[in-house]
Motif scaffolding. Structure first.
Motif, PDB file in Angstrom:
ATOM      1  N   GLN A  77       0.819  -1.223   0.000  1.00 55.77           N
ATOM      2  CA  GLN A  77       0.000   0.000   0.000  1.00 55.77           C
ATOM      3  C   GLN A  77       0.853   1.274   0.000  1.00 55.77           C
ATOM      4  O   GLN A  77       0.436   2.308  -0.517  1.00 55.77           O
ATOM      5  CB  GLN A  77      -0.915  -0.014   1.224  1.00 55.77           C
ATOM      6  CG  GLN A  77      -1.948   1.091   1.201  1.00 55.77           C
ATOM      7  CD  GLN A  77      -3.237   0.663   1.879  1.00 55.77           C
ATOM      8  OE1 GLN A  77      -3.237  -0.226   2.718  1.00 55.77           O
ATOM      9  NE2 GLN A  77      -4.327   1.289   1.516  1.00 55.77           N
ATOM     10  N   ASP A  78       2.060   1.183   0.574  1.00 60.60           N
ATOM     11  CA  ASP A  78       2.926   2.361   0.684  1.00 60.60           C
ATOM     12  C   ASP A  78       3.518   2.808  -0.650  1.00 60.60           C
ATOM     13  O   ASP A  78       4.076   3.897  -0.741  1.00 60.60           O
ATOM     14  CB  ASP A  78       4.122   2.046   1.601  1.00 60.60           C
ATOM     15  CG  ASP A  78       3.731   2.163   3.043  1.00 60.60           C
ATOM     16  OD1 ASP A  78       2.612   2.631   3.308  1.00 60.60           O
ATOM     17  OD2 ASP A  78       4.540   1.760   3.903  1.00 60.60           O
ATOM     18  N   SER A 117      -0.759   3.721  -4.105  1.00 65.47           N
ATOM     19  CA  SER A 117      -1.664   4.479  -3.218  1.00 65.47           C
ATOM     20  C   SER A 117      -2.486   5.477  -4.040  1.00 65.47           C
ATOM     21  O   SER A 117      -3.659   5.705  -3.756  1.00 65.47           O
ATOM     22  CB  SER A 117      -0.926   5.136  -2.051  1.00 65.47           C
ATOM     23  OG  SER A 117      -0.165   6.192  -2.512  1.00 65.47           O
ATOM     24  N   THR A 133      -5.161   3.399  -5.651  1.00 62.26           N
ATOM     25  CA  THR A 133      -6.160   3.009  -4.653  1.00 62.26           C
ATOM     26  C   THR A 133      -7.153   4.151  -4.395  1.00 62.26           C
ATOM     27  O   THR A 133      -8.364   3.936  -4.298  1.00 62.26           O
ATOM     28  CB  THR A 133      -5.457   2.618  -3.325  1.00 62.26           C
ATOM     29  OG1 THR A 133      -4.473   1.643  -3.618  1.00 62.26           O
ATOM     30  CG2 THR A 133      -6.433   2.036  -2.324  1.00 62.26           C
ATOM     31  N   ASP A 135      -3.583  -4.930   2.454  1.00 58.39           N
ATOM     32  CA  ASP A 135      -2.188  -4.702   2.075  1.00 58.39           C
ATOM     33  C   ASP A 135      -1.360  -5.979   2.297  1.00 58.39           C
ATOM     34  O   ASP A 135      -1.269  -6.469   3.425  1.00 58.39           O
ATOM     35  CB  ASP A 135      -1.656  -3.551   2.963  1.00 58.39           C
ATOM     36  CG  ASP A 135      -0.233  -3.163   2.630  1.00 58.39           C
ATOM     37  OD1 ASP A 135       0.334  -3.711   1.667  1.00 58.39           O
ATOM     38  OD2 ASP A 135       0.311  -2.284   3.334  1.00 58.39           O
TER      39      ASP A 135
END
Ligand code: BGC
Length: 347
Positions: A41-42, A47, A50, A74
């Motif tokens: 997710q980072d 991101s 998303t 994640d």
């Protein structure tokens, strides 16, 4: 529920809605449940993608008059963790699963799990090999063509060199000395962006000399360290920095700024993605070009595919699918000339 074998036999289009309902899709339900498994997710691009998915889901809810339940998890870079997340989605009877796979060579396992549960699977951004995707009719891929981003990146350098040769070939030797900051090893975007950026220039007759290359795993911090080392070793002989993505381009720029270089004196740096921080660097003149990776378009295709599949509709009515499986979005070159088109609208 249908047995696995039935999907792989001939599937007349007429029976598609019926089959999707039969394989666990709730065509008449007023809630669409989508499980989204991210590789990390980072990751800046992921991101951004998303956020686009969440935004698009809100818009689709209005358009379709249904509730869309997006459960985003994640994998933190672990395929084992991601497999467990997929198992949970399938146990909970999600309508569709979307997988940003950690290890693209592990797609067969996920496809087989999805097929076993009769739940369609949409891969995105990290492309499984075709052989794996062909294991099941209801396995799809949404993305951008990796070679195209490389070609556009090569053309950004080519055009700038043609407009002002001295601005790129600073030592005037008729050869472009470059370094290549590569993404994660084995990722389709690393392999093909690297290959096609250089190939585009050499095919146009430009002599290229690679001074060095290294992976910085898509990340800004490691890219800064690589660039610091190259600046120490190679000094101002680096004329162009090709970075497989914007975060690494920004890392190279961080190193140049810290070494006392300015926009005018640092090498010509190009990236891919057109993330918000990269657009800012373009505005400041430190980043010289990037390639829009169209996260909004990809999010729209992912959602459209998921909704069609969950509602038992033929996805090809809403999304153009190459070979019935691949939804491709196009890249666009972004430079200071057309930057304004890509900056977010003022509030
Ligand atoms: C993007 C990278 C990102 C990677 C993750 C690529 O398409 O350009 O920024 O880190 O996907 O899979």
């Amino acid at each position: 529920m249908l047995s696995k074998g039935k999907y792989t036999r001939i599937l007349p289009l007429l029976f598609l809605p019926l089959l999707l309902v039969a394989c666990g899709q709730k065509a008449d339900s007023d809630t669409i449940r989508i499980g989204v498994a991210l590789y990390l997710q980072d990751d800046t691009f992921i991101s951004t993608l998303t956020q686009s998915l969440q935004q698009t889901a809100l818009e689709e809810e209005q358009t379709l008059g249904v509730k869309i339940n997006l459960n985003i998890v994640d994998g933190r870079g672990s395929q084992t963790a991601q497999n467990e997340q997929v198992d949970q989605f399938l146990d909970r009877d999600y309508d569709v699963i979307c997988v940003n796979i950690v290890d693209r060579t592990a797609a067969a396992v996920i496809i087989d799990k999805a097929q076993g549960a009769g739940v369609p699977v949409v891969f995105f951004n990290r492309e499984p090999v075709e052989e794996d995707l062909n294991r099941w009719k209801y396995a799809y891929y949404v993305g951008t063509r990796a070679s195209e981003a490389g070609q556009i990146q090569g053309n950004l350098v080519l055009d700038a060199g043609r407009a002002d040769p001295a601005a790129i070939d600073r030592n005037g030797d008729g050869v472009l000395q470059y370094v290549m900051l590569e993404g994660e090893p084995g990722h389709q975007d690393t392999l093909l962006r690297t290959e096609h950026s250089i190939r585009t220039l050499t095919a146009a007759g430009v002599a290229m000399e690679k001074l060095s290359n290294n992976s910085a795993n898509w990340q800004r911090g490691p890219a800064k360290l690589r660039m610091q080392q190259w600046l120490d070793e190679l000094g101002n002989s680096i004329e162009v920095v090709f970075a497989n993505n914007d975060d690494m381009a920004l890392g190279a720029i961080d190193a140049c700024l810290e070494a006392g270089l300015e926009a005018e004196t640092m090498p010509f740096v190009v990236g891919v993605d057109a993330t918000p921080p990269a657009l800012k660097a373009l505005e400041e003149g430190t980043l010289r070009g990037t390639v829009l990776n169209d996260e909004a378009g990809q999010a729209a295709d992912i959602l459209a595919l998921c909704c069609a599949l969950a509602r038992g509709e033929d996805p090809q009515n809403t999304v153009t699918l190459e070979g019935g499986k691949y939804a491709w979005r196009e890249h666009t070159a972004v430079t200071e000339e057309n930057l304004a088109e890509f900056l977010p609208a003022e509030p």
